[in-house]
Enzyme design. Structure first.
Site, PDB file in Angstrom:
ATOM      1  N   LYS A  47      -1.220  10.594   1.492  1.00  8.62           N
ATOM      2  CA  LYS A  47      -0.240  10.064   0.526  1.00  8.62           C
ATOM      3  C   LYS A  47      -0.606  10.452  -0.901  1.00  8.62           C
ATOM      4  O   LYS A  47       0.244  10.922  -1.667  1.00  8.62           O
ATOM      5  CB  LYS A  47      -0.154   8.534   0.654  1.00  8.62           C
ATOM      6  CG  LYS A  47       0.320   8.055   2.015  1.00  8.62           C
ATOM      7  CD  LYS A  47       0.433   6.552   2.057  1.00  8.62           C
ATOM      8  CE  LYS A  47      -0.907   5.866   1.938  1.00  8.62           C
ATOM      9  NZ  LYS A  47      -1.816   6.127   3.079  1.00  8.62           N
ATOM     10  N   HIS A  50       0.846  -1.194   0.000  1.00  9.64           N
ATOM     11  CA  HIS A  50       0.000   0.000   0.000  1.00  9.64           C
ATOM     12  C   HIS A  50       0.881   1.243   0.000  1.00  9.64           C
ATOM     13  O   HIS A  50       1.815   1.358   0.787  1.00  9.64           O
ATOM     14  CB  HIS A  50      -0.900   0.004   1.236  1.00  9.64           C
ATOM     15  CG  HIS A  50      -1.887   1.121   1.257  1.00  9.64           C
ATOM     16  ND1 HIS A  50      -2.876   1.262   0.304  1.00  9.64           N
ATOM     17  CD2 HIS A  50      -2.038   2.166   2.104  1.00  9.64           C
ATOM     18  CE1 HIS A  50      -3.601   2.330   0.579  1.00  9.64           C
ATOM     19  NE2 HIS A  50      -3.106   2.907   1.654  1.00  9.64           N
ATOM     20  N   GLU A  99      -6.550   8.577  -6.464  1.00 10.36           N
ATOM     21  CA  GLU A  99      -7.790   8.771  -5.717  1.00 10.36           C
ATOM     22  C   GLU A  99      -7.578   9.874  -4.683  1.00 10.36           C
ATOM     23  O   GLU A  99      -6.711   9.762  -3.809  1.00 10.36           O
ATOM     24  CB  GLU A  99      -8.206   7.485  -5.003  1.00 10.36           C
ATOM     25  CG  GLU A  99      -9.493   7.648  -4.218  1.00 10.36           C
ATOM     26  CD  GLU A  99      -9.681   6.562  -3.177  1.00 10.36           C
ATOM     27  OE1 GLU A  99     -10.592   6.727  -2.346  1.00 10.36           O
ATOM     28  OE2 GLU A  99      -8.916   5.579  -3.179  1.00 10.36           O
ATOM     29  N   ASP A 119      -2.119   3.890  -4.439  1.00 10.93           N
ATOM     30  CA  ASP A 119      -2.910   2.984  -3.612  1.00 10.93           C
ATOM     31  C   ASP A 119      -2.284   1.587  -3.541  1.00 10.93           C
ATOM     32  O   ASP A 119      -1.872   1.151  -2.478  1.00 10.93           O
ATOM     33  CB  ASP A 119      -4.357   2.901  -4.111  1.00 10.93           C
ATOM     34  CG  ASP A 119      -5.243   2.188  -3.110  1.00 10.93           C
ATOM     35  OD1 ASP A 119      -5.095   2.441  -1.906  1.00 10.93           O
ATOM     36  OD2 ASP A 119      -6.071   1.355  -3.519  1.00 10.93           O
ATOM     37  N   ASP A 164      -0.038   5.838   7.293  1.00 12.08           N
ATOM     38  CA  ASP A 164      -1.368   5.407   7.715  1.00 12.08           C
ATOM     39  C   ASP A 164      -2.432   5.918   6.750  1.00 12.08           C
ATOM     40  O   ASP A 164      -2.245   6.930   6.067  1.00 12.08           O
ATOM     41  CB  ASP A 164      -1.670   5.916   9.129  1.00 12.08           C
ATOM     42  CG  ASP A 164      -0.724   5.318  10.159  1.00 12.08           C
ATOM     43  OD1 ASP A 164      -0.199   4.218   9.889  1.00 12.08           O
ATOM     44  OD2 ASP A 164      -0.511   5.951  11.204  1.00 12.08           O
ATOM     45  N   SER A 165      -3.554   5.209   6.713  1.00 14.32           N
ATOM     46  CA  SER A 165      -4.658   5.606   5.844  1.00 14.32           C
ATOM     47  C   SER A 165      -5.159   6.995   6.220  1.00 14.32           C
ATOM     48  O   SER A 165      -5.355   7.305   7.396  1.00 14.32           O
ATOM     49  CB  SER A 165      -5.795   4.588   5.969  1.00 14.32           C
ATOM     50  OG  SER A 165      -6.878   4.953   5.141  1.00 14.32           O
ATOM     51  N   ARG A 192      16.929  13.930  13.288  1.00 12.47           N
ATOM     52  CA  ARG A 192      17.153  15.333  12.933  1.00 12.47           C
ATOM     53  C   ARG A 192      18.472  15.543  12.202  1.00 12.47           C
ATOM     54  O   ARG A 192      18.669  16.582  11.560  1.00 12.47           O
ATOM     55  CB  ARG A 192      17.112  16.205  14.190  1.00 12.47           C
ATOM     56  CG  ARG A 192      15.769  16.143  14.910  1.00 12.47           C
ATOM     57  CD  ARG A 192      15.686  17.115  16.052  1.00 12.47           C
ATOM     58  NE  ARG A 192      15.825  18.489  15.596  1.00 12.47           N
ATOM     59  CZ  ARG A 192      15.449  19.539  16.306  1.00 12.47           C
ATOM     60  NH1 ARG A 192      14.889  19.355  17.491  1.00 12.47           N
ATOM     61  NH2 ARG A 192      15.644  20.763  15.852  1.00 12.47           N
TER      62      ARG A 192
END
EC number: 2.7.11.-
Length: 310
Positions: free
Chosen positions: A159, A138, A202, A177, A154-155, A243
């Site tokens: 992205k 994904h 999407e 996706d 994460d969904s 960093r």
């Protein structure tokens, strides 16, 4: 997806000397390519009929020195039902016995104008990539300054929106996706889109957009090597992020390890610009220019200088 003789013909631009629709739909199951040697003398122990059979100048020269009867007998024995196709390079004149044996045994007979070594390389390259085992992950795969960058997270973290912003900044979308990745060799990872999702993005609130239609052919790419993974995660106060850039986190796909960078996402932070910088910095490191090492060297020199002055 099965790899057929027809796909090989189209991809490598082969000429069809003899074939039917059924023969062109025959599946190729291995990327190994055989150049007949001892088989032409009648020795068929350990012969692998399931491989593509490639005839170059050496094989052709040997065949032309044989009698017509012997030539037909050897080729008849060599051409098996399991053989997907026979390919002749350099546009060499194909003996009529070869055409006859191919027709009788039901094997596609193909020809190419390119040299044998180059043709073998092109066919191997295509078959290795096409037959490699795919793993679906994904994320969004982008070509950024010629470097394949896999953006994960994460969904709902943004992205696809980041991918769209990168497209507007002149970079190319490979997949959104679902990204199908595969190992081309032990150290090289490639990615491509699922066919149904090719060139599509999407965007929540907008829906599905066709990047090629909106931004042109220069905004998309059919496949790309995956050289860097970016993981987007929500910024949390107190959470430690790298960093200095001296972290060596890696992630493994299909047995190939690639470096991964975690980027915190926060309101007002231009993530696409940060990803651009990460891609360029990674390329600079591969070329031997490491800003982190330069900083650490300067810091060490400054500390040493201060110690001496005291």
């Amino acid at each position: 997806m099965p790899v057929t003789v027809k796909m090989l013909v189209q991809k490598v631009k082969l000429d069809v000397v003899y074939a039917t629709d059924n023969l062109l739909s025959k599946e190729i199951t291995t990327s190994d390519i055989s150049r007949p040697g001892l088989e032409m003398t009648g020795y068929f122990d350990y012969y692998a009929p399931e491989r593509l059979q490639l005839f170059g100048m050496k094989e052709w020269s040997y065949l032309t020195q044989m009698t017509s009867h012997n030539r037909y007998s050897v080729l008849k024995e060599m051409f098996k039902k399991d053989t997907p196709a026979v390919v002749v390079s350099r546009n060499l004149a194909i003996p009529k016995e070869m055409v006859q044996a191919a027709k009788e045994e039901g094997i596609s007979l193909l020809s190419s104008r390119v040299s044998t070594s180059r043709l073998a390389g092109e066919m191997s390259y295509f078959l290795d990539a096409s037959l490699a085992e795919r793993t679906s992950v994904h994320g969004v795969l982008m070509d950024i300054y010629g470097m394949g960058v896999l953006i994960q997270g994460d969904s709902g973290i943004g992205k696809s929106e980041t991918g769209l912003e990168l497209v507007k900044r002149g970079h190319r979308l490979v997949a959104d996706d679902r990204v199908d990745v595969y190992a081309k060799d032990e150290e090289t990872l490639w990615g491509e889109p699922a066919e149904i999702l090719r060139h599509l993005l999407e965007i929540r609130g907008v829906g599905i957009i066709d990047v090629m239609s909106l931004y042109g052919a220069s905004a998309v790419k059919d496949s790309s090597q995956v050289q860097l993974a970016i993981y987007l995660e929500n910024f949390e106060a107190g959470k430690v992020f790298d960093r200095l850039g001296n972290g060596n986190e890696e992630i493994t796909f299909s047995g190939v390890r690639i470096p991964r960078i975690r980027i915190p996402v926060k309101t007002g932070r231009n993530v696409s610009v940060v990803i651009e910088a990460a891609a360029m910095n990674h390329r600079a490191k591969e070329m031997g220019f490491d800003a982190t090492k330069t900083f650490e060297d300067r810091l060490t020199q400054l500390i040493t200088k201060n110690e001496v002055s005291q």
